[in-house]
Scaffold this motif. Structure first.
Motif, short mmCIF file in Angstrom:
data_model
loop_
_atom_site.label_atom_id
_atom_site.label_comp_id
_atom_site.label_asym_id
_atom_site.label_seq_id
_atom_site.Cartn_x
_atom_site.Cartn_y
_atom_site.Cartn_z
N SER A 54 39.69 38.68 44.79
CA SER A 54 39.57 38.38 46.21
C SER A 54 40.93 38.16 46.86
O SER A 54 41.14 38.51 48.03
N GLU A 55 41.88 37.59 46.12
CA GLU A 55 43.22 37.39 46.65
C GLU A 55 43.98 38.71 46.72
O GLU A 55 44.73 38.97 47.68
N ARG A 67 43.20 49.95 50.45
CA ARG A 67 42.00 50.47 51.11
C ARG A 67 41.57 51.77 50.44
O ARG A 67 42.25 52.29 49.54
N SER A 68 40.46 52.30 50.88
CA SER A 68 39.97 53.58 50.33
C SER A 68 40.93 54.70 50.73
O SER A 68 41.62 54.63 51.76
N PRO A 116 38.98 46.56 53.26
CA PRO A 116 39.56 46.56 51.91
C PRO A 116 38.68 47.29 50.90
O PRO A 116 37.49 47.52 51.12
N LEU A 117 39.29 47.63 49.80
CA LEU A 117 38.60 48.32 48.71
C LEU A 117 37.54 47.41 48.11
O LEU A 117 37.72 46.19 48.00
N SER A 118 36.41 47.97 47.71
CA SER A 118 35.33 47.17 47.14
C SER A 118 35.62 46.83 45.68
O SER A 118 36.41 47.51 45.00
N TYR A 119 34.95 45.79 45.20
CA TYR A 119 35.12 45.36 43.81
C TYR A 119 34.67 46.46 42.85
O TYR A 119 35.34 46.76 41.86
N THR A 120 33.55 47.08 43.16
CA THR A 120 32.99 48.11 42.26
C THR A 120 33.95 49.28 42.12
O THR A 120 34.18 49.78 41.01
N GLU A 129 36.10 50.45 38.81
CA GLU A 129 35.92 51.81 38.30
C GLU A 129 37.27 52.53 38.14
O GLU A 129 37.49 53.23 37.14
N ILE A 130 38.17 52.33 39.10
CA ILE A 130 39.50 52.96 39.02
C ILE A 130 40.27 52.45 37.81
O ILE A 130 40.88 53.23 37.06
N LEU A 131 40.25 51.13 37.60
CA LEU A 131 40.99 50.54 36.48
C LEU A 131 40.43 51.00 35.14
O LEU A 131 41.18 51.40 34.24
N LEU A 132 39.11 50.97 34.98
CA LEU A 132 38.52 51.33 33.70
C LEU A 132 38.71 52.80 33.37
O LEU A 132 38.90 53.17 32.20
#
Length: 472
Positions: free
Chosen positions: A305-306, A374-375, A393-397, A401-404
């Motif tokens: 969130s931060e 952002r997206s 802002p970019l969503s958590y989901t 997904e990008i990191l994994l």
């Protein structure tokens, strides 16, 4: 469909017809007597006392119904109603006894809702969280006086809003949902249970219900906290303070608890591989955004969130370091804000250099109020990526997904990691290098030692150092 009133009406109608047939004068049909309603029907005392099954005036369908009613009186059938409440349920007349009593003519059974059920409904004060501010102390607090100043009335109406603001927005939302679920459960019983004020017995039963249905510690805790808060708002006695509820809660939590496998922290070696593959100057905006997010969350011990709520105006870049102003934090309940400083380094994994590269490619102007993460859209005409115009802002989901996907491309097991692996990875590296607890807690914005220690994962050498110093 409830067939009980229909069958009772049939018995009453058949009883009248059988009596009319017996007393109707010759040459006059019983239907004409029933239709006119003027026939004066008298049943002798001997006939009234005659056992119904031996009465020759009753036709065979009525005798069959009476026989079934008698049989059901002596059959040990369990009651279909469930009574959950503070008091013992009153004795309920069975259908068989009602039918037999009506057929004999000793009593009349009402076909409408019983007075006991009506009075029980009136005891239920609320049907959801929104009704809390109309019961208990709020009847007096929000009462209106004809001679009252309008300014006082307006300020009075704001009291519930400020009471709700005593909790964080997400906490309040969670408690509302949990208490509404409790109210729905209470309304599923006949007679209905009162959720506010609730008895300690009903709350204990509800906890058992949650433990058997969801097998979740979080569900149990949310229910207890929400019920406790609702009673506190309404100035009712809190049933969750009782020994019974606390004992049942502890037993339920122990019964559903299971081993939790924490996500592994991301190491500096993994970050170095990510930067080498996705963080070069020639790489796309999408890839550099990934590296920038990972380095900021790792070096600043940032929660998601931060991280995702960082704006360009919150970032000040200097020759030696970068300063990040965190407007809102989980532990900053009064929104005072906090500043995180991160040093510039000569390595490829330097956050300051990566952040400058990302802001330049994203074309984000200094002092802008735009969220930096952002997206991203792909422009076919220019064959390049660019940020979406909407300041969302970019969503958590999507971030997860990008990191994994990036970790999976490095040959790592993506199921062992999450977005929190970046924060725990930075904390683990800092603890391993002997950072003092005061700076450690301040940098990560932790309030307690327990929360801080939960992010640190000791390596094998540190664990073995304890047994090596035992003198054996």
């Amino acid at each position: 469909m409830n067939t009980r009133p229909v069958i009772l009406q049939m018995i009453q109608r058949m009883k009248r017809r059988s009596v009319v047939r017996k007393t109707a004068p010759s040459g006059v049909s019983s239907s004409s007597v029933l239709n006119t309603g003027r026939a004066h029907i008298k049943v002798s005392r001997t006939e009234a006392m005659c056992p119904p099954l031996l009465d020759p005036s009753l036709n065979w369908p009525l005798k069959l119904l009476l026989l079934l009613a008698l049989l059901s009186l002596f059959s040990p059938t369990p009651s279909r109603r469930i009574f959950v409440g503070d008091r013992e349920p009153h004795s309920q007349p069975t259908f068989a006894s009602d039918a037999l009593s009506m057929a004999i003519g000793r009593t009349s059974v009402p076909l409408e809702t019983t007075s006991r059920q009506q009075s029980n409904r009136s005891e239920v004060l609320v049907e959801g969280f929104s009704d809390i501010f109309s019961v208990g102390r709020w009847k007096e607090v929000l009462s209106r006086n004809d001679n009252e100043d309008q300014r006082i009335s307006a300020l009075k109406n704001a009291i519930p809003e400020y009471c709700l603001k005593s909790k964080a927005k997400n906490t309040c939302k969670k408690y509302k949902y949990a208490f509404n679920a409790f109210c729905k459960w209470c309304s599923s019983f006949i007679p209905q249970i009162s959720p506010l004020p609730a008895s300690e017995t009903n709350v204990a039963i509800y906890i058992i219900h949650l433990s058997t249905k969801f097998h979740s510690v979080a569900k149990i805790q949310e229910a207890v906290y929400s019920i406790s808060w609702a009673h506190s708002l309404g100035d009712f006695k809190n049933p969750c303070d009782s020994t019974l509820v606390n004992s049942v809660k502890e037993g339920a939590i122990r019964s559903v608890s299971h081993t939790v496998k924490k996500k592994e922290p991301i190491s500096p070696e993994v970050l170095s591989k990510l930067v080498k593959k996705f963080g070069k100057e020639s790489d796309s905006l999408q890839d550099i955004r990934l590296c920038c997010m990972c380095l900021i969350a790792y070096a600043g011990f940032l929660r998601f969130s931060e991280l995702i709520n960082l704006k360009r105006s919150n970032i000040c870049i200097f020759d030696s370091h970068v300063s990040l102003f965190i407007e809102r934090s989980k532990t900053d309940v009064y929104k005072e804000g906090s500043t995180v400083v991160i040093s510039r380094t000569p390595n490829d994994t330097c956050l300051v250099a990566m952040l400058e590269r990302y802001l330049r490619k994203a074309n984000i102007m200094p002092f802008s109020e735009e969220f930096i993460f952002r997206s991203i859209l792909y422009c076919k005409k220019s064959k390049s990526y660019k940020l979406r115009k909407g300041n969302k802002p970019l969503s958590y989901t999507r971030a997860r997904e990008i990191l994994l996907d990036a970790l999976k491309s490095l040959g790592l097991e993506s199921g062992n990691f999450g977005l929190h692996s970046l924060r725990s990875g930075g904390a683990t590296a800092a603890a391993s290098n002997g950072i003092t607890d005061r700076l450690f807690k301040k940098h990560g914005r932790w309030k307690s030692e327990k929360a801080k220690d939960g992010y640190v994962q000791e390596n094998l050498l540190e664990k073995l150092s304890v047994s090596k110093k035992l003198g054996i």
